[in-house]
Motif scaffolding. Structure first.
Motif, PDB file in Angstrom:
ATOM      1  N   ALA A  27       8.366   3.285-114.966  1.00  0.00           N
ATOM      2  CA  ALA A  27       7.713   4.558-114.634  1.00  0.00           C
ATOM      3  C   ALA A  27       7.784   5.526-115.810  1.00  0.00           C
ATOM      4  O   ALA A  27       6.830   6.263-116.074  1.00  0.00           O
ATOM      5  CB  ALA A  27       8.356   5.170-113.392  1.00  0.00           C
ATOM      6  N   VAL A  30       4.945   5.489-118.511  1.00  0.00           N
ATOM      7  CA  VAL A  30       3.635   6.127-118.315  1.00  0.00           C
ATOM      8  C   VAL A  30       3.748   7.619-118.061  1.00  0.00           C
ATOM      9  O   VAL A  30       2.743   8.313-117.995  1.00  0.00           O
ATOM     10  CB  VAL A  30       2.847   5.474-117.150  1.00  0.00           C
ATOM     11  CG1 VAL A  30       2.565   4.012-117.459  1.00  0.00           C
ATOM     12  CG2 VAL A  30       3.550   5.630-115.824  1.00  0.00           C
ATOM     13  N   GLU A  32       4.696  11.098-115.848  1.00  0.00           N
ATOM     14  CA  GLU A  32       4.413  11.502-114.467  1.00  0.00           C
ATOM     15  C   GLU A  32       3.020  11.035-114.057  1.00  0.00           C
ATOM     16  O   GLU A  32       2.049  11.257-114.767  1.00  0.00           O
ATOM     17  CB  GLU A  32       4.520  13.023-114.331  1.00  0.00           C
ATOM     18  CG  GLU A  32       4.370  13.500-112.910  1.00  0.00           C
ATOM     19  CD  GLU A  32       4.583  14.994-112.769  1.00  0.00           C
ATOM     20  OE1 GLU A  32       3.912  15.597-111.909  1.00  0.00           O
ATOM     21  OE2 GLU A  32       5.399  15.557-113.517  1.00  0.00           O
ATOM     22  N   ILE A  33       2.957  10.397-112.915  1.00  0.00           N
ATOM     23  CA  ILE A  33       1.684   9.885-112.416  1.00  0.00           C
ATOM     24  C   ILE A  33       1.037  10.957-111.549  1.00  0.00           C
ATOM     25  O   ILE A  33       1.619  11.407-110.564  1.00  0.00           O
ATOM     26  CB  ILE A  33       1.889   8.588-111.603  1.00  0.00           C
ATOM     27  CG1 ILE A  33       2.495   7.514-112.507  1.00  0.00           C
ATOM     28  CG2 ILE A  33       0.570   8.115-110.994  1.00  0.00           C
ATOM     29  CD1 ILE A  33       2.956   6.274-111.780  1.00  0.00           C
ATOM     30  N   SER A  34      -0.164  11.357-111.926  1.00  0.00           N
ATOM     31  CA  SER A  34      -0.894  12.377-111.186  1.00  0.00           C
ATOM     32  C   SER A  34      -1.900  11.702-110.261  1.00  0.00           C
ATOM     33  O   SER A  34      -2.765  10.950-110.715  1.00  0.00           O
ATOM     34  CB  SER A  34      -1.621  13.311-112.149  1.00  0.00           C
ATOM     35  OG  SER A  34      -2.471  14.175-111.430  1.00  0.00           O
ATOM     36  N   LEU A  42      -6.118   6.223-112.548  1.00  0.00           N
ATOM     37  CA  LEU A  42      -5.067   5.616-111.716  1.00  0.00           C
ATOM     38  C   LEU A  42      -5.102   4.099-111.830  1.00  0.00           C
ATOM     39  O   LEU A  42      -4.056   3.451-111.864  1.00  0.00           O
ATOM     40  CB  LEU A  42      -5.215   6.053-110.259  1.00  0.00           C
ATOM     41  CG  LEU A  42      -4.805   7.490-109.949  1.00  0.00           C
ATOM     42  CD1 LEU A  42      -5.146   7.842-108.511  1.00  0.00           C
ATOM     43  CD2 LEU A  42      -3.318   7.692-110.218  1.00  0.00           C
ATOM     44  N   THR A  45      -3.541   3.103-115.089  1.00  0.00           N
ATOM     45  CA  THR A  45      -2.084   3.259-114.981  1.00  0.00           C
ATOM     46  C   THR A  45      -1.483   2.106-114.187  1.00  0.00           C
ATOM     47  O   THR A  45      -0.456   1.540-114.578  1.00  0.00           O
ATOM     48  CB  THR A  45      -1.740   4.606-114.309  1.00  0.00           C
ATOM     49  OG1 THR A  45      -2.257   5.664-115.119  1.00  0.00           O
ATOM     50  CG2 THR A  45      -0.241   4.780-114.157  1.00  0.00           C
ATOM     51  N   ALA A  46      -2.114   1.753-113.076  1.00  0.00           N
ATOM     52  CA  ALA A  46      -1.610   0.664-112.234  1.00  0.00           C
ATOM     53  C   ALA A  46      -1.605  -0.660-112.997  1.00  0.00           C
ATOM     54  O   ALA A  46      -0.629  -1.418-112.919  1.00  0.00           O
ATOM     55  CB  ALA A  46      -2.454   0.546-110.968  1.00  0.00           C
ATOM     56  N   LEU A  49       1.230  -0.553-115.510  1.00  0.00           N
ATOM     57  CA  LEU A  49       2.529  -0.719-114.851  1.00  0.00           C
ATOM     58  C   LEU A  49       2.734  -2.161-114.388  1.00  0.00           C
ATOM     59  O   LEU A  49       3.843  -2.693-114.477  1.00  0.00           O
ATOM     60  CB  LEU A  49       2.657   0.236-113.666  1.00  0.00           C
ATOM     61  CG  LEU A  49       2.902   1.694-114.021  1.00  0.00           C
ATOM     62  CD1 LEU A  49       2.850   2.560-112.776  1.00  0.00           C
ATOM     63  CD2 LEU A  49       4.235   1.866-114.742  1.00  0.00           C
TER      64      LEU A  49
END
Length: 129
Positions: A27, A30, A32-34, A42, A45-46, A49
């Motif tokens: 986590a 990347v 903070e995930i907004s 998103l 990002t996914a 990750l």
């Protein structure tokens, strides 16, 4: 509790704790995930990750910990084993401080100490024959 039974429980707890630390490392990669970033961001990002070694390692630790935990539960009353998961709080707090520089202040350590005392009381309360 027999030593071997305790080792099964402790192994499950430590695998679970390490899974959390590995997921945190992933986590952190990347930031903070907004959730308001929009679907394409998103999705990127996914995907990132899903390929991160920390995330993959954390998920692997979870899978192994479930198998180990089932073995532990076959040997120890759940009313004794489950509170022992709290040992993970101690491990995670110490390693989060060391690895991630998280602030673990005196109040947190005091709370963790209370948890440890509770776990010791439960562990020494007896088990099935």
């Amino acid at each position: 509790m027999r030593v071997l039974d305790f080792l099964w429980v402790l192994s499950g707890v430590l695998l679970n704790a390490f899974a959390q630390l590995l997921l945190k490392a992933g986590a952190n990669s990347v930031g903070e995930i907004s959730m308001s970033a929009g679907a394409p961001a998103l999705w990127r990002t996914a995907i990132g990750l899903a390929q991160h070694p920390g995330i993959l390692g954390g998920l692997a630790c979870y899978v192994v910990s479930v198998v180990v935990w089932i073995v532990a539960l076959s040997r120890v009353d759940v009313s004794i084993a489950y509170p022992m998961l709290s040992i993970g709080y101690v491990v995670n707090a110490a390693l989060a401080w060391w690895l991630f520089g998280e602030n673990v202040n005196a109040q947190r350590w005091l709370g963790i100490g209370v948890i440890v005392i509770g776990v010791l009381l439960v562990a020494n309360s007896g088990s099935r024959s």
